[in-house]
Design an enzyme around this catalytic site. Structure first.
Site, PDB file in Angstrom:
ATOM      1  N   MET A   1       0.860  -1.352   0.060  1.00  0.00           N
ATOM      2  CA  MET A   1      -0.007  -0.083  -0.028  1.00  0.00           C
ATOM      3  C   MET A   1       0.810   1.108   0.098  1.00  0.00           C
ATOM      4  O   MET A   1       0.698   1.972   1.003  1.00  0.00           O
ATOM      5  CB  MET A   1      -0.843  -0.023   1.285  1.00  0.00           C
ATOM      6  N   PRO A   2       1.835   1.194  -0.975  1.00  0.00           N
ATOM      7  CA  PRO A   2       2.611   2.579  -1.077  1.00  0.00           C
ATOM      8  C   PRO A   2       1.773   3.676  -1.256  1.00  0.00           C
ATOM      9  O   PRO A   2       0.848   3.681  -2.144  1.00  0.00           O
ATOM     10  CB  PRO A   2       3.533   2.360  -1.722  1.00  0.00           C
ATOM     11  N   LEU A   3       2.225   4.898  -0.697  1.00  0.00           N
ATOM     12  CA  LEU A   3       1.706   6.139  -1.141  1.00  0.00           C
ATOM     13  C   LEU A   3       2.993   6.910  -1.463  1.00  0.00           C
ATOM     14  O   LEU A   3       3.834   7.153  -0.716  1.00  0.00           O
ATOM     15  CB  LEU A   3       1.036   7.000  -0.269  1.00  0.00           C
ATOM     16  N   VAL A  34       4.152  -5.298  -4.265  1.00  0.00           N
ATOM     17  CA  VAL A  34       2.923  -4.614  -3.941  1.00  0.00           C
ATOM     18  C   VAL A  34       1.905  -5.113  -5.252  1.00  0.00           C
ATOM     19  O   VAL A  34       2.232  -5.500  -6.298  1.00  0.00           O
ATOM     20  CB  VAL A  34       3.355  -2.954  -4.664  1.00  0.00           C
ATOM     21  N   THR A  71       5.758   6.277   0.937  1.00  0.00           N
ATOM     22  CA  THR A  71       5.314   5.897   2.375  1.00  0.00           C
ATOM     23  C   THR A  71       4.695   4.439   2.202  1.00  0.00           C
ATOM     24  O   THR A  71       3.702   4.244   1.548  1.00  0.00           O
ATOM     25  CB  THR A  71       4.277   6.928   2.953  1.00  0.00           C
TER      26      THR A  71
END
Length: 125
Positions: A1-3, A34, A71
């Site tokens: 769940m990268p931002l 991911v 993030t």
């Protein structure tokens, strides 16, 4: 769940920015596991007066430097992060042609309870 947030000098064409998105997404899929469709990224462009860089840490950067802030959940290993750094520099060098010296990445770890991805809920707590 990268931002992911990407910052670069203004004036690059759409295809250049798309190549950054695509290369970074591919690198995250390959190194951070991911899932497909987990694609949350923004790009901010800055004019020369609002975009600074230096040659710290013995790296000769150019005005083409790209700052990337990723993030992620705090479950990624140091090895995964190192692999992300290498693969991202490799892919962005291939397309859109960013010098590896100009790929500047910071990974921020955030506990799962710090994330709400919709409906005002802490889905991962």
């Amino acid at each position: 769940m990268p931002l992911v947030h990407i910052s670069l000098r203004a004036g690059k064409p759409d295809a250049y920015r798309r190549a950054i998105f695509d290369g970074l997404y591919r690198a995250m899929r390959e190194t951070l596991n991911v899932p497909e469709g987990d694609y949350f990224m923004t790009i901010s462009e800055h004019d020369a007066a609002n975009f600074h860089y230096g040659n710290g840490y013995g790296i000769a950067r150019s005005a083409g430097v790209v700052y990337i802030q990723v993030t992620v959940f705090n479950t990624r290993t140091a090895e995964q992060k190192q692999a992300l750094f290498r693969r991202t520099a490799e892919l962005l060098s291939e397309n859109p042609g960013i010098r590896p010296e100009d790929v500047f990445i910071v990974v921020l770890d955030a506990p799962k309870e710090n994330w709400s991805v919709g409906h005002g809920l802490a889905q991962f707590a």
